[in-house]
Design a protein around this motif. Structure first.
Motif, mmCIF file in Angstrom:
data_model
loop_
_atom_site.group_PDB
_atom_site.id
_atom_site.type_symbol
_atom_site.label_atom_id
_atom_site.label_comp_id
_atom_site.label_asym_id
_atom_site.label_seq_id
_atom_site.Cartn_x
_atom_site.Cartn_y
_atom_site.Cartn_z
ATOM 1 N N ILE A 171 33.085 40.751 39.528
ATOM 2 C CA ILE A 171 34.490 40.515 39.277
ATOM 3 C C ILE A 171 35.172 41.854 39.019
ATOM 4 O O ILE A 171 34.498 42.881 38.901
ATOM 5 C CB ILE A 171 34.700 39.564 38.073
ATOM 6 C CG1 ILE A 171 34.197 40.221 36.775
ATOM 7 C CG2 ILE A 171 34.010 38.229 38.317
ATOM 8 C CD1 ILE A 171 34.560 39.465 35.520
ATOM 9 N N PRO A 306 33.628 34.121 35.708
ATOM 10 C CA PRO A 306 33.504 34.522 37.111
ATOM 11 C C PRO A 306 33.355 33.288 37.989
ATOM 12 O O PRO A 306 32.831 32.255 37.548
ATOM 13 C CB PRO A 306 32.223 35.359 37.123
ATOM 14 C CG PRO A 306 31.421 34.840 35.974
ATOM 15 C CD PRO A 306 32.404 34.377 34.940
ATOM 16 N N HIS A 337 38.000 35.638 39.252
ATOM 17 C CA HIS A 337 37.664 35.247 37.885
ATOM 18 C C HIS A 337 38.878 34.560 37.286
ATOM 19 O O HIS A 337 39.987 34.634 37.832
ATOM 20 C CB HIS A 337 37.284 36.464 37.034
ATOM 21 C CG HIS A 337 38.450 37.390 36.800
ATOM 22 N ND1 HIS A 337 38.763 38.427 37.668
ATOM 23 C CD2 HIS A 337 39.406 37.429 35.828
ATOM 24 C CE1 HIS A 337 39.832 39.057 37.236
ATOM 25 N NE2 HIS A 337 40.251 38.464 36.115
#
Length: 350
Positions: A171, A306, A337
Motif C-alpha cells: 500500500i 490493505p 487501502h
C-alpha cells in the motif's frame, strides 16, 4: 470342478502415454508435444489427427511430463517470518486463492526471520522445483536481496529494495499515515505520538509510516515532542506493551498514539489498561493491517486496511511476470487501502 476358485487379479489397464498417441496418429513424439502445448508448425490436418488420437486413447499428460516439457513446476512459495501473525495468516489465505486461480500451487515457508532460512528462500529453494518466491524479509539486507534477485524470480512484501530485480508490492504507506493524522485531527486530537519508529529502516514500512505522520502533522502546524517518537525492534504485541509502558510518562501528555501495526497497538492498549489510561477518552489509538484481533478487541481498533485480495493478485501477477523473464529493476506496485474507523479513535466525550 466344484467349490470356490480364486482368480488371479487383473492389473488395471495401462494409461495411454505419449508414445501411444504418436503411434495411433502416425506422427513423432515431438509433433504430439507441439499439439498438446498448442505450438505452431503443425499442419491443420496433422493437428486434427493427433487430437483425435488423444480423445480416442483418453490421453492425459502427467504433471511430471508437463514440467519436463515446460521446465516449470507451477509451484511458488510465500516466505514470511511468522505464519501465526494474524496479518500474515490472512495474507497467506488470499495468496493461496490468487495462486490457485492462476494455475499455481502456493507453498508456505516460515523463516523465523533467520538469515540462513531467508537466504534459502531468496535463492529459490534450490532442488525443490520452485518457480519463484513471494518474500517478506526480516534478516537479509538490500545488497543480499539485490544479488539473489538476479537469479530468482522474487516479489517483495514489507520493506522495498529499490535497485533489485525483485518487484515490490505494498500500500502507499506515506499516504495512509497522512490519512491517519487527518482522521485524528478531525476528532479534535492535536498531540499525536507514534509507536513503531525504526531509525535503522527509514525506507522500510515503519520508516515510511513515520515519515507520513511527521509530514502531515507539520503541515497541520502541530508541535511534536521527540519523546513521542517511540522506537521498537519488532511488530509484536509484547513489544507494543513493553515500549508503551516504558514511555507511559511521556504518553500521558499525548492525546493519541499512531502505531505502525495492529499488534503494536493491541500491546499498547494492554499497557494503557493496566495503567488505567482510558482508550479513547484519555488517548486515541490507531494501527495498520486491519487484523481480526483488532476488530474484536475492546475497544475495537481503528486500523488501516490493505486490500488483501487485490494485494495477493498483484503480487502473483508480478511474480509470474518475473518467472516469464521480466527483469525490470525497481518495479513498485501500489495497491489500495482504506482507513477503518472504530471505537479506539472516537472523539473524546464532551
Amino acid at each position: 470342478m466344484t467349490g470356490d476358485q480364486s482368480q488371479t487379479p487383473q492389473p488395471p489397464p495401462r494409461r495411454a502415454g505419449i508414445k501411444d498417441v504418436a503411434a495411433r496418429a502416425g506422427v513423432s513424439l515431438k509433433t504430439v508435444t507441439n499439439v498438446v502445448h498448442e505450438r505452431p508448425y503443425v499442419s491443420a490436418e496433422t493437428r486434427a489427427r493427433v487430437k483425435a488420437a488423444i480423445v480416442e486413447l483418453n490421453y492425459q499428460p502427467t504433471l511430471a511430463g508437463r514440467q519436463l516439457q515446460s521446465g516449470r513446476s507451477n509451484m511458488v512459495t510465500l516466505a514470511v517470518p511468522r505464519i501465526d501473525d494474524p496479518y500474515l495468516g490472512a495474507l497467506a489465505h488470499a495468496m493461496i486463492a490468487a495462486a490457485t486461480a492462476r494455475g499455481y500451487t502456493l507453498l508456505i515457508d516460515e523463516t523465523g526471520g533467520r538469515t540462513e532460512r531467508e537466504r534459502l528462500a531468496a535463492s529459490g529453494y534450490p532442488g525443490h522445483g520452485i518457480d519463484g518466491v513471494i518474500f517478506s524479509a526480516a534478516a537479509l539486507d538490500s545488497e543480499q536481496i539485490t544479488q539473489m534477485s538476479q537469479a530468482t524470480p522474487i516479489v517483495l512484501l514489507g520493506d522495498p529494495v529499490s535497485n533489485s530485480n525483485a518487484a515490490y508490492v505494498s500500500i502507499d504507506n506515506v499516504a495512509s499515515a497522512r490519512e491517519v493524522v487527518d482522521h485524528l485531527l478531525a476528532g479534535g486530537r492535536r498531540r499525536i505520538a507514534f509507536l513503531g519508529h525504526q531509525t535503522s529502516k527509514l525506507t522500510g514500512v515503519a520508516g515510511l509510516r513515520y515519515r507520513g505522520y511527521r509530514e502531515q502533522a507539520r503541515a497541520a502546524g502541530l508541535q511534536l515532542s521527540d519523546d513521542w517518537a517511540i522506537g521498537v525492534s519488532r511488530f509484536t504485541r509484547e513489544e507494543g506493551k513493553t515500549r508503551a509502558g516504558e514511555a507511559l510518562a511521556h504518553l500521558r501528555s499525548a492525546d493519541s498514539l499512531i502505531c505502525a501495526s495492529d499488534l503494536l497497538a493491541i500491546g499498547a492498549m494492554r499497557a494503557f489498561q493496566e495503567a488505567q489510561v482510558r482508550v479513547p477518552d484519555d488517548i486515541a489509538v490507531v494501527g495498520w493491517d486491519n487484523t481480526v484481533d483488532g476488530a474484536y478487541h475492546t475497544p475495537s481498533l481503528t486500523s488501516v486496511a490493505p486490500a488483501l485480495p487485490r494485494l495477493a493478485e498483484v503480487a502473483l501477477d508480478a511474480l509470474i511476470s518475473r518467472i516469464n523473464g521480466n527483469l525490470a529493476t525497481g518495479e513498485t506496485c501500489v495497491v489500495p487501502h482504506q482507513l477503518v474507523p472504530r471505537e479506539s479513535s472516537a472523539a473524546p466525550a464532551g
